[in-house]
Motif scaffolding. Structure first.
Motif, PDB file in Angstrom:
ATOM      1  N   PRO A 104       0.832  -1.216   0.000  1.00  0.00           N
ATOM      2  CA  PRO A 104       0.000   0.000   0.000  1.00  0.00           C
ATOM      3  C   PRO A 104       0.863   1.260   0.000  1.00  0.00           C
ATOM      4  O   PRO A 104       1.957   1.280   0.550  1.00  0.00           O
ATOM      5  N   TYR A 105       0.347   2.298  -0.633  1.00  0.00           N
ATOM      6  CA  TYR A 105       1.048   3.578  -0.584  1.00  0.00           C
ATOM      7  C   TYR A 105       0.092   4.768  -0.595  1.00  0.00           C
ATOM      8  O   TYR A 105       0.464   5.875  -0.225  1.00  0.00           O
ATOM      9  N   ARG A 106      -1.149   4.562  -1.005  1.00  0.00           N
ATOM     10  CA  ARG A 106      -2.139   5.629  -0.976  1.00  0.00           C
ATOM     11  C   ARG A 106      -3.427   5.113  -0.372  1.00  0.00           C
ATOM     12  O   ARG A 106      -3.794   3.957  -0.563  1.00  0.00           O
ATOM     13  N   SER A 107      -4.138   5.997   0.340  1.00  0.00           N
ATOM     14  CA  SER A 107      -5.408   5.619   0.946  1.00  0.00           C
ATOM     15  C   SER A 107      -6.520   5.725  -0.078  1.00  0.00           C
ATOM     16  O   SER A 107      -6.635   6.754  -0.752  1.00  0.00           O
ATOM     17  N   PRO A 108      -7.341   4.680  -0.227  1.00  0.00           N
ATOM     18  CA  PRO A 108      -8.481   4.788  -1.146  1.00  0.00           C
ATOM     19  C   PRO A 108      -9.484   5.813  -0.631  1.00  0.00           C
ATOM     20  O   PRO A 108      -9.554   6.093   0.567  1.00  0.00           O
ATOM     21  N   GLN A 109     -10.236   6.389  -1.559  1.00  0.00           N
ATOM     22  CA  GLN A 109     -11.184   7.431  -1.179  1.00  0.00           C
ATOM     23  C   GLN A 109     -12.312   6.881  -0.307  1.00  0.00           C
ATOM     24  O   GLN A 109     -12.776   7.546   0.616  1.00  0.00           O
ATOM     25  N   ASN A 110     -12.757   5.671  -0.604  1.00  0.00           N
ATOM     26  CA  ASN A 110     -13.870   5.079   0.136  1.00  0.00           C
ATOM     27  C   ASN A 110     -13.350   3.957   1.037  1.00  0.00           C
ATOM     28  O   ASN A 110     -12.158   3.836   1.274  1.00  0.00           O
ATOM     29  N   ASP A 111     -14.253   3.148   1.557  1.00  0.00           N
ATOM     30  CA  ASP A 111     -13.855   2.007   2.381  1.00  0.00           C
ATOM     31  C   ASP A 111     -12.957   1.073   1.569  1.00  0.00           C
ATOM     32  O   ASP A 111     -13.157   0.886   0.375  1.00  0.00           O
ATOM     33  N   ILE A 112     -11.994   0.477   2.235  1.00  0.00           N
ATOM     34  CA  ILE A 112     -11.022  -0.343   1.527  1.00  0.00           C
ATOM     35  C   ILE A 112     -11.680  -1.626   1.023  1.00  0.00           C
ATOM     36  O   ILE A 112     -12.563  -2.197   1.665  1.00  0.00           O
ATOM     37  N   ASN A 113     -11.229  -2.071  -0.141  1.00  0.00           N
ATOM     38  CA  ASN A 113     -11.731  -3.310  -0.715  1.00  0.00           C
ATOM     39  C   ASN A 113     -10.804  -4.458  -0.328  1.00  0.00           C
ATOM     40  O   ASN A 113      -9.869  -4.297   0.446  1.00  0.00           O
ATOM     41  N   ASP A 114     -11.080  -5.646  -0.891  1.00  0.00           N
ATOM     42  CA  ASP A 114     -10.289  -6.819  -0.546  1.00  0.00           C
ATOM     43  C   ASP A 114      -8.823  -6.646  -0.939  1.00  0.00           C
ATOM     44  O   ASP A 114      -7.924  -7.044  -0.203  1.00  0.00           O
ATOM     45  N   GLU A 115      -8.580  -6.053  -2.096  1.00  0.00           N
ATOM     46  CA  GLU A 115      -7.201  -5.860  -2.546  1.00  0.00           C
ATOM     47  C   GLU A 115      -6.426  -4.942  -1.612  1.00  0.00           C
ATOM     48  O   GLU A 115      -5.282  -5.235  -1.239  1.00  0.00           O
ATOM     49  N   ALA A 116      -7.040  -3.831  -1.210  1.00  0.00           N
ATOM     50  CA  ALA A 116      -6.373  -2.901  -0.300  1.00  0.00           C
ATOM     51  C   ALA A 116      -6.120  -3.542   1.058  1.00  0.00           C
ATOM     52  O   ALA A 116      -5.061  -3.343   1.666  1.00  0.00           O
ATOM     53  N   TYR A 117      -7.095  -4.336   1.531  1.00  0.00           N
ATOM     54  CA  TYR A 117      -6.902  -5.011   2.812  1.00  0.00           C
ATOM     55  C   TYR A 117      -5.739  -5.997   2.749  1.00  0.00           C
ATOM     56  O   TYR A 117      -4.903  -6.048   3.652  1.00  0.00           O
ATOM     57  N   ASP A 118      -5.676  -6.782   1.673  1.00  0.00           N
ATOM     58  CA  ASP A 118      -4.593  -7.760   1.527  1.00  0.00           C
ATOM     59  C   ASP A 118      -3.227  -7.075   1.468  1.00  0.00           C
ATOM     60  O   ASP A 118      -2.244  -7.577   2.014  1.00  0.00           O
ATOM     61  N   GLN A 119      -3.149  -5.924   0.813  1.00  0.00           N
ATOM     62  CA  GLN A 119      -1.885  -5.188   0.745  1.00  0.00           C
ATOM     63  C   GLN A 119      -1.455  -4.694   2.119  1.00  0.00           C
ATOM     64  O   GLN A 119      -0.276  -4.768   2.483  1.00  0.00           O
ATOM     65  N   ARG A 120      -2.394  -4.192   2.895  1.00  0.00           N
ATOM     66  CA  ARG A 120      -2.068  -3.675   4.227  1.00  0.00           C
ATOM     67  C   ARG A 120      -1.714  -4.808   5.186  1.00  0.00           C
ATOM     68  O   ARG A 120      -0.849  -4.656   6.050  1.00  0.00           O
ATOM     69  N   ARG A 121      -2.401  -5.924   5.036  1.00  0.00           N
ATOM     70  CA  ARG A 121      -2.057  -7.097   5.846  1.00  0.00           C
ATOM     71  C   ARG A 121      -0.643  -7.562   5.523  1.00  0.00           C
ATOM     72  O   ARG A 121       0.151  -7.862   6.416  1.00  0.00           O
ATOM     73  N   LYS A 122      -0.322  -7.635   4.248  1.00  0.00           N
ATOM     74  CA  LYS A 122       1.021  -8.022   3.811  1.00  0.00           C
ATOM     75  C   LYS A 122       2.065  -7.048   4.337  1.00  0.00           C
ATOM     76  O   LYS A 122       3.139  -7.456   4.805  1.00  0.00           O
ATOM     77  N   ASP A 123       1.763  -5.775   4.289  1.00  0.00           N
ATOM     78  CA  ASP A 123       2.685  -4.757   4.808  1.00  0.00           C
ATOM     79  C   ASP A 123       2.936  -4.948   6.300  1.00  0.00           C
ATOM     80  O   ASP A 123       4.072  -4.862   6.772  1.00  0.00           O
ATOM     81  N   HIS A 124       1.894  -5.217   7.036  1.00  0.00           N
ATOM     82  CA  HIS A 124       1.992  -5.402   8.489  1.00  0.00           C
ATOM     83  C   HIS A 124       2.844  -6.621   8.840  1.00  0.00           C
ATOM     84  O   HIS A 124       3.806  -6.535   9.609  1.00  0.00           O
ATOM     85  N   ILE A 125       2.505  -7.755   8.254  1.00  0.00           N
ATOM     86  CA  ILE A 125       3.199  -8.995   8.592  1.00  0.00           C
ATOM     87  C   ILE A 125       4.653  -8.967   8.118  1.00  0.00           C
ATOM     88  O   ILE A 125       5.568  -9.354   8.847  1.00  0.00           O
ATOM     89  N   SER A 126       4.876  -8.495   6.894  1.00  0.00           N
ATOM     90  CA  SER A 126       6.239  -8.510   6.343  1.00  0.00           C
ATOM     91  C   SER A 126       7.174  -7.590   7.106  1.00  0.00           C
ATOM     92  O   SER A 126       8.371  -7.881   7.227  1.00  0.00           O
ATOM     93  N   HIS A 127       6.658  -6.494   7.638  1.00  0.00           N
ATOM     94  CA  HIS A 127       7.506  -5.609   8.447  1.00  0.00           C
ATOM     95  C   HIS A 127       8.071  -6.349   9.652  1.00  0.00           C
ATOM     96  O   HIS A 127       9.264  -6.254   9.950  1.00  0.00           O
ATOM     97  N   PHE A 128       7.219  -7.111  10.337  1.00  0.00           N
ATOM     98  CA  PHE A 128       7.671  -7.804  11.540  1.00  0.00           C
ATOM     99  C   PHE A 128       8.578  -8.984  11.210  1.00  0.00           C
ATOM    100  O   PHE A 128       9.454  -9.340  12.000  1.00  0.00           O
ATOM    101  N   ILE A 129       8.387  -9.589  10.045  1.00  0.00           N
ATOM    102  CA  ILE A 129       9.297 -10.668   9.641  1.00  0.00           C
ATOM    103  C   ILE A 129      10.711 -10.131   9.477  1.00  0.00           C
ATOM    104  O   ILE A 129      11.681 -10.690  10.005  1.00  0.00           O
ATOM    105  N   LEU A 130      10.852  -9.019   8.760  1.00  0.00           N
ATOM    106  CA  LEU A 130      12.185  -8.459   8.552  1.00  0.00           C
ATOM    107  C   LEU A 130      12.732  -7.791   9.806  1.00  0.00           C
ATOM    108  O   LEU A 130      13.946  -7.761  10.010  1.00  0.00           O
ATOM    109  N   ARG A 131      11.856  -7.264  10.634  1.00  0.00           N
ATOM    110  CA  ARG A 131      12.333  -6.704  11.908  1.00  0.00           C
ATOM    111  C   ARG A 131      13.022  -7.789  12.727  1.00  0.00           C
ATOM    112  O   ARG A 131      14.048  -7.548  13.365  1.00  0.00           O
ATOM    113  N   LEU A 132      12.447  -8.980  12.705  1.00  0.00           N
ATOM    114  CA  LEU A 132      13.052 -10.104  13.417  1.00  0.00           C
ATOM    115  C   LEU A 132      14.382 -10.499  12.795  1.00  0.00           C
ATOM    116  O   LEU A 132      15.372 -10.752  13.499  1.00  0.00           O
TER     117      LEU A 132
END
Length: 245
Positions: free
Chosen positions: A86-114
């Motif tokens: 993710p890099y930009r906020s959608p104008q309306n409520d997030i769809n499945d694609e936006a949710y999956d991108q943010r989930r991936k961003d969240h999890i992958s950050h902690f993997i590399l932090r470790l």
């Protein structure tokens, strides 16, 4: 975080309604809460490799371009889009694609932090790239989203009035690099109380490097371009990708 033995990519259950916004309401975050869901080893490896590719791209772009330039912005946007981060906020409520991108961003950050907590040099490299990524995303937020993000993160600031802006006009110009009278009119500033209750004004639109302890905004030039990312084992080895700063 737990892993299943099945290396087949596990399909994450879709969340519906407001649950998506509650999990990841913005395209960026401070990564204060680690993920707790179960993921497959295949997904774990994919997330780690693709975030490492993203951080390496951020490092290389910082060497080749000024970080606030149009070329830097365009190329980093293309990289985020290609790797599905993710890099930009959608104008309306997030769809499945936006949710999956943010989930991936969240999890992958902690993997590399470790992975990158093994030495001071590794930590320094990781933090620098993550800071550049955060600054880029923050600067892409619309005006209303900036205020919402700050409030959501527990960082509420009181905006100064137009009268106060005029009163401190010269101080604001002198304290913010590259700020002109024309740009000043388009910016909002927030009150911060510093030493002895001195008023400090914080512009919301841009994230100057000085906020994050950066130097001149340009990294050291690499000697040679790295080989194509073909071997996942080498990609996942932090020692192969660390540069001291």
């Amino acid at each position: 975080m737990q892993f299943s033995k099945n290396r087949t990519l596990k399909i994450n259950p879709r969340l519906t309604g407001e649950r998506k916004s509650e999990h990841y309401p913005f395209s960026l975050q401070f990564y204060q809460v680690p993920p707790t869901e179960n993921i497959s080893l295949s997904e774990f490896e994919t997330f780690a490799v693709e975030r490492l590719k993203l951080l390496k791209s951020i490092e290389n772009l910082g060497v080749s371009y000024v970080k606030v330039s149009a070329d830097y912005t365009t190329k980093l946007e293309n990289e985020l889009r290609k790797l599905k981060f993710p890099y930009r906020s959608p104008q309306n409520d997030i769809n499945d694609e936006a949710y999956d991108q943010r989930r991936k961003d969240h999890i992958s950050h902690f993997i590399l932090r470790l992975a990158y907590c093994q030495s001071e040099d590794l930590r320094r490299w990781f933090i620098q790239q993550e800071m550049d990524l955060f600054k880029f995303r923050f600067n892409q937020l619309p005006k209303d989203k900036v205020q919402e993000f700050l409030k959501y993160s527990g960082l509420e600031y009181l905006a100064i009035s137009e009268e106060e802006k005029k009163q401190h006009h010269d101080d604001l110009i002198n304290s913010t690099y590259g700020l002109s009278s024309t740009k000043l009119e388009d910016l909002e500033f927030y009150k911060l109380f510093c030493v002895q209750n001195a008023l400090c004004a914080l512009p919301y639109v841009s994230c100057p490097n000085s906020w994050f302890g950066s130097t001149d905004g340009r990294g050291r030039r690499r000697n040679e371009a790295e080989e194509e990312d073909g071997k996942k084992t080498s990609l996942l080895d932090p020692s192969n990708h660390c540069q001291s700063t």
